[in-house]
Design a protein around this motif. Structure first.
Motif, mmCIF file in Angstrom:
data_model
loop_
_atom_site.group_PDB
_atom_site.id
_atom_site.type_symbol
_atom_site.label_atom_id
_atom_site.label_comp_id
_atom_site.label_asym_id
_atom_site.label_seq_id
_atom_site.Cartn_x
_atom_site.Cartn_y
_atom_site.Cartn_z
ATOM 1 N N ALA A 34 0.837 -1.206 0.000
ATOM 2 C CA ALA A 34 0.000 0.000 0.000
ATOM 3 C C ALA A 34 0.872 1.256 0.000
ATOM 4 O O ALA A 34 0.583 2.218 -0.725
ATOM 5 C CB ALA A 34 -0.935 -0.011 1.207
ATOM 6 N N GLN A 35 1.942 1.244 0.777
ATOM 7 C CA GLN A 35 2.867 2.384 0.784
ATOM 8 C C GLN A 35 3.535 2.551 -0.575
ATOM 9 O O GLN A 35 3.712 3.670 -1.058
ATOM 10 C CB GLN A 35 3.928 2.197 1.870
ATOM 11 N N GLU A 60 1.021 4.057 -2.973
ATOM 12 C CA GLU A 60 0.861 5.482 -2.658
ATOM 13 C C GLU A 60 2.052 6.285 -3.196
ATOM 14 O O GLU A 60 1.881 7.376 -3.753
ATOM 15 C CB GLU A 60 0.727 5.668 -1.146
ATOM 16 N N ALA A 61 3.248 5.755 -3.046
ATOM 17 C CA ALA A 61 4.441 6.440 -3.539
ATOM 18 C C ALA A 61 4.434 6.521 -5.063
ATOM 19 O O ALA A 61 4.825 7.546 -5.645
ATOM 20 C CB ALA A 61 5.704 5.722 -3.056
ATOM 21 N N LYS A 96 1.717 6.590 -6.947
ATOM 22 C CA LYS A 96 0.689 7.584 -7.274
ATOM 23 C C LYS A 96 1.238 8.998 -7.080
ATOM 24 O O LYS A 96 1.035 9.878 -7.922
ATOM 25 C CB LYS A 96 -0.532 7.352 -6.379
ATOM 26 N N GLU A 97 1.951 9.213 -5.981
ATOM 27 C CA GLU A 97 2.543 10.531 -5.708
ATOM 28 C C GLU A 97 3.580 10.876 -6.773
ATOM 29 O O GLU A 97 3.647 12.015 -7.238
ATOM 30 C CB GLU A 97 3.188 10.511 -4.324
#
Length: 137
Positions: free
Chosen positions: A111-112, A115-116, A118-119
């Motif tokens: 998940a991290q 998220e990274a 996506k960022e």
């Protein structure tokens, strides 16, 4: 670094080689002695086979002691490697719980990572917009 099983296999192979070296040492440097009433020992060193180089008793025994210590050290290393293998002190339930915990950690890490990613895509998009907005002079 090698995994524990590879280290264990290497240590067992080394122990086998040490056993062979011990047999070779004893065979190569033994003294001629009789074991039964019909055995004969040559009187002259000239009569002994070329492959045997008899050592003095103290020197031969010192060599045997050194080889025995090396064998014991290697055996202790093998015992340590065996004791450090996973699962020997854990029940099947403990191992299953450990696997579940690791799966949860993997889900959190994934998940991290998502998220990274996506960022990163958002930052790249903003950078692209900034670069397109700059005019050449």
């Amino acid at each position: 670094m090698e995994d524990r099983l590879t280290q264990l296999q290497d240590a067992v192979d080394q122990l086998a080689n040490q056993f062979i070296a011990c047999f070779y040492y004893i065979e190569r440097h033994h003294d001629f002695e009789t074991f039964g009433p019909n055995d004969k020992v040559p009187d002259k060193k000239a009569e002994q086979p070329d492959e045997v180089e008899t050592l003095a008793a103290e020197e031969f025994q010192a060599g045997q002691i050194e080889l025995a210590r090396d064998l014991i050290t290697k055996e202790q290393q093998i015992e340590y490697l065996i004791s450090s293998l996973p699962g020997l002190d854990n029940s099947e339930r403990d191992q299953e719980q450990s696997i579940r915990d690791l799966e949860e950690e993997l889900k959190v890490a994934e998940a991290q990572r998502l998220e990274a990613v996506k960022e990163k895509e958002e930052v790249l998009l903003r950078l692209d917009q900034v670069l397109r907005g700059i005019r050449r002079y």
